[in-house]
Write a protein that holds these residues in place. Structure first.
Motif, PDB file in Angstrom:
ATOM      1  N   GLU A  35      41.194  30.345  38.916  1.00  0.00           N
ATOM      2  CA  GLU A  35      42.530  30.652  39.449  1.00  0.00           C
ATOM      3  C   GLU A  35      42.510  31.017  40.935  1.00  0.00           C
ATOM      4  N   ARG A  36      41.349  31.342  41.477  1.00  0.00           N
ATOM      5  CA  ARG A  36      41.247  31.892  42.840  1.00  0.00           C
ATOM      6  C   ARG A  36      41.918  31.026  43.890  1.00  0.00           C
ATOM      7  N   GLU A  37      41.519  29.793  44.023  1.00  0.00           N
ATOM      8  CA  GLU A  37      42.046  28.933  45.098  1.00  0.00           C
ATOM      9  C   GLU A  37      43.527  28.627  44.903  1.00  0.00           C
ATOM     10  N   LYS A  38      43.932  28.451  43.647  1.00  0.00           N
ATOM     11  CA  LYS A  38      45.352  28.197  43.386  1.00  0.00           C
ATOM     12  C   LYS A  38      46.196  29.391  43.812  1.00  0.00           C
ATOM     13  N   LEU A  39      45.714  30.595  43.505  1.00  0.00           N
ATOM     14  CA  LEU A  39      46.447  31.804  43.884  1.00  0.00           C
ATOM     15  C   LEU A  39      46.482  31.967  45.400  1.00  0.00           C
ATOM     16  N   LYS A  40      45.362  31.721  46.072  1.00  0.00           N
ATOM     17  CA  LYS A  40      45.320  31.822  47.541  1.00  0.00           C
ATOM     18  C   LYS A  40      46.294  30.839  48.186  1.00  0.00           C
ATOM     19  N   ASP A  72      43.946  37.675  51.009  1.00  0.00           N
ATOM     20  CA  ASP A  72      42.793  36.809  50.756  1.00  0.00           C
ATOM     21  C   ASP A  72      41.558  37.635  50.423  1.00  0.00           C
ATOM     22  N   PHE A  73      41.340  38.695  51.186  1.00  0.00           N
ATOM     23  CA  PHE A  73      40.192  39.568  50.945  1.00  0.00           C
ATOM     24  C   PHE A  73      40.291  40.199  49.556  1.00  0.00           C
ATOM     25  N   MET A  74      41.485  40.664  49.197  1.00  0.00           N
ATOM     26  CA  MET A  74      41.680  41.302  47.891  1.00  0.00           C
ATOM     27  C   MET A  74      41.476  40.303  46.755  1.00  0.00           C
ATOM     28  N   ILE A  75      41.944  39.084  46.939  1.00  0.00           N
ATOM     29  CA  ILE A  75      41.750  38.047  45.924  1.00  0.00           C
ATOM     30  C   ILE A  75      40.266  37.751  45.758  1.00  0.00           C
ATOM     31  N   ASP A  76      39.553  37.611  46.885  1.00  0.00           N
ATOM     32  CA  ASP A  76      38.112  37.367  46.814  1.00  0.00           C
ATOM     33  C   ASP A  76      37.380  38.521  46.137  1.00  0.00           C
ATOM     34  N   LEU A  77      37.746  39.733  46.470  1.00  0.00           N
ATOM     35  CA  LEU A  77      37.116  40.906  45.867  1.00  0.00           C
ATOM     36  C   LEU A  77      37.324  40.899  44.349  1.00  0.00           C
ATOM     37  N   TYR A  78      38.517  40.607  43.910  1.00  0.00           N
ATOM     38  CA  TYR A  78      38.805  40.580  42.476  1.00  0.00           C
ATOM     39  C   TYR A  78      38.014  39.474  41.774  1.00  0.00           C
ATOM     40  N   TYR A  79      38.114  38.253  42.292  1.00  0.00           N
ATOM     41  CA  TYR A  79      37.489  37.127  41.599  1.00  0.00           C
ATOM     42  C   TYR A  79      35.972  37.105  41.740  1.00  0.00           C
ATOM     43  N   ASP A  80      35.417  37.743  42.744  1.00  0.00           N
ATOM     44  CA  ASP A  80      33.963  37.881  42.817  1.00  0.00           C
ATOM     45  C   ASP A  80      33.446  38.744  41.668  1.00  0.00           C
ATOM     46  N   ARG A  81      34.275  39.676  41.211  1.00  0.00           N
ATOM     47  CA  ARG A  81      33.876  40.581  40.126  1.00  0.00           C
ATOM     48  C   ARG A  81      34.344  40.094  38.759  1.00  0.00           C
ATOM     49  N   HIS A  82      35.219  39.100  38.721  1.00  0.00           N
ATOM     50  CA  HIS A  82      35.760  38.564  37.469  1.00  0.00           C
ATOM     51  C   HIS A  82      35.513  37.051  37.437  1.00  0.00           C
ATOM     52  N   GLN A  83      34.261  36.679  37.295  1.00  0.00           N
ATOM     53  CA  GLN A  83      33.859  35.274  37.373  1.00  0.00           C
ATOM     54  C   GLN A  83      34.507  34.391  36.303  1.00  0.00           C
ATOM     55  N   ALA A  84      34.826  34.960  35.146  1.00  0.00           N
ATOM     56  CA  ALA A  84      35.421  34.163  34.068  1.00  0.00           C
ATOM     57  C   ALA A  84      36.793  33.609  34.467  1.00  0.00           C
ATOM     58  N   GLU A  85      37.480  34.276  35.389  1.00  0.00           N
ATOM     59  CA  GLU A  85      38.811  33.852  35.814  1.00  0.00           C
ATOM     60  C   GLU A  85      38.783  33.114  37.154  1.00  0.00           C
ATOM     61  N   ASN A  86      37.615  32.779  37.637  1.00  0.00           N
ATOM     62  CA  ASN A  86      37.439  32.259  38.997  1.00  0.00           C
ATOM     63  C   ASN A  86      38.205  30.962  39.270  1.00  0.00           C
ATOM     64  N   ALA A 116      52.543  38.517  38.353  1.00  0.00           N
ATOM     65  CA  ALA A 116      51.663  39.255  37.442  1.00  0.00           C
ATOM     66  C   ALA A 116      50.203  39.125  37.877  1.00  0.00           C
ATOM     67  N   MET A 117      49.817  37.926  38.333  1.00  0.00           N
ATOM     68  CA  MET A 117      48.441  37.712  38.778  1.00  0.00           C
ATOM     69  C   MET A 117      48.130  38.556  40.011  1.00  0.00           C
ATOM     70  N   ILE A 118      49.031  38.555  40.990  1.00  0.00           N
ATOM     71  CA  ILE A 118      48.770  39.288  42.224  1.00  0.00           C
ATOM     72  C   ILE A 118      48.797  40.790  41.981  1.00  0.00           C
ATOM     73  N   LYS A 119      49.624  41.247  41.053  1.00  0.00           N
ATOM     74  CA  LYS A 119      49.622  42.667  40.700  1.00  0.00           C
ATOM     75  C   LYS A 119      48.278  43.068  40.106  1.00  0.00           C
ATOM     76  N   LYS A 120      47.745  42.202  39.235  1.00  0.00           N
ATOM     77  CA  LYS A 120      46.449  42.470  38.614  1.00  0.00           C
ATOM     78  C   LYS A 120      45.352  42.540  39.684  1.00  0.00           C
ATOM     79  N   VAL A 121      45.398  41.607  40.619  1.00  0.00           N
ATOM     80  CA  VAL A 121      44.416  41.573  41.707  1.00  0.00           C
ATOM     81  C   VAL A 121      44.522  42.835  42.562  1.00  0.00           C
ATOM     82  N   MET A 122      45.730  43.196  42.954  1.00  0.00           N
ATOM     83  CA  MET A 122      45.921  44.353  43.834  1.00  0.00           C
ATOM     84  C   MET A 122      45.606  45.665  43.132  1.00  0.00           C
ATOM     85  N   LYS A 123      45.897  45.735  41.844  1.00  0.00           N
ATOM     86  CA  LYS A 123      45.591  46.944  41.089  1.00  0.00           C
ATOM     87  C   LYS A 123      44.080  47.173  41.029  1.00  0.00           C
ATOM     88  N   TYR A 124      43.320  46.086  40.935  1.00  0.00           N
ATOM     89  CA  TYR A 124      41.866  46.201  40.916  1.00  0.00           C
ATOM     90  C   TYR A 124      41.306  46.426  42.321  1.00  0.00           C
TER      91      TYR A 124
END
Length: 98
Positions: A28-33, A12-26, A66-74
């Motif tokens: 997807e945040r809740e669906k991914l969580k 959850d923390f990693m997802i928030d960190l990613y989407y806080d910095r990538h507002q254009a993709e925001n 693929a989405m979670i890999k992108k989040v974790m990589k960032y």
């Protein structure tokens, strides 16, 4: 706190960190969580669950994986700056599991 709960809070923390910095993709945040929480709760390993990267069973479908890999990589490399204790705990658990 159970290992699965710690894992979920870390993701959850990693997802928030990613989407806080990538507002254009925001959008997807809740669906991914929600998806991650559902998959972690249904994990056949239970509390003995290894990290997803080391697991033989892949619970996520191709798109979410693929989405979670992108989040974790960032978020992964940035964790030491935003949540150092969480990052160190993750590192220690990863070393112990090997």
């Amino acid at each position: 706190m159970k290992k699965t709960d710690r894992g979920l809070s870390m993701v959850d923390f990693m997802i928030d960190l990613y989407y806080d910095r990538h507002q254009a993709e925001n959008a997807e945040r809740e669906k991914l969580k929600t998806y991650v929480a559902k998959r972690l709760s249904a994990c056949p390993h239970g509390d003995a669950k290894p990290f997803c990267s080391a697991c033989k069973i892949h619970c996520y479908d191709k798109n979410h994986r693929a989405m979670i890999k992108k989040v974790m990589k960032y978020a992964g490399p940035r964790m030491i700056f935003y949540a150092p204790t969480l990052a160190l705990r993750h590192l220690v658990e990863n070393i112990r599991s090997k």
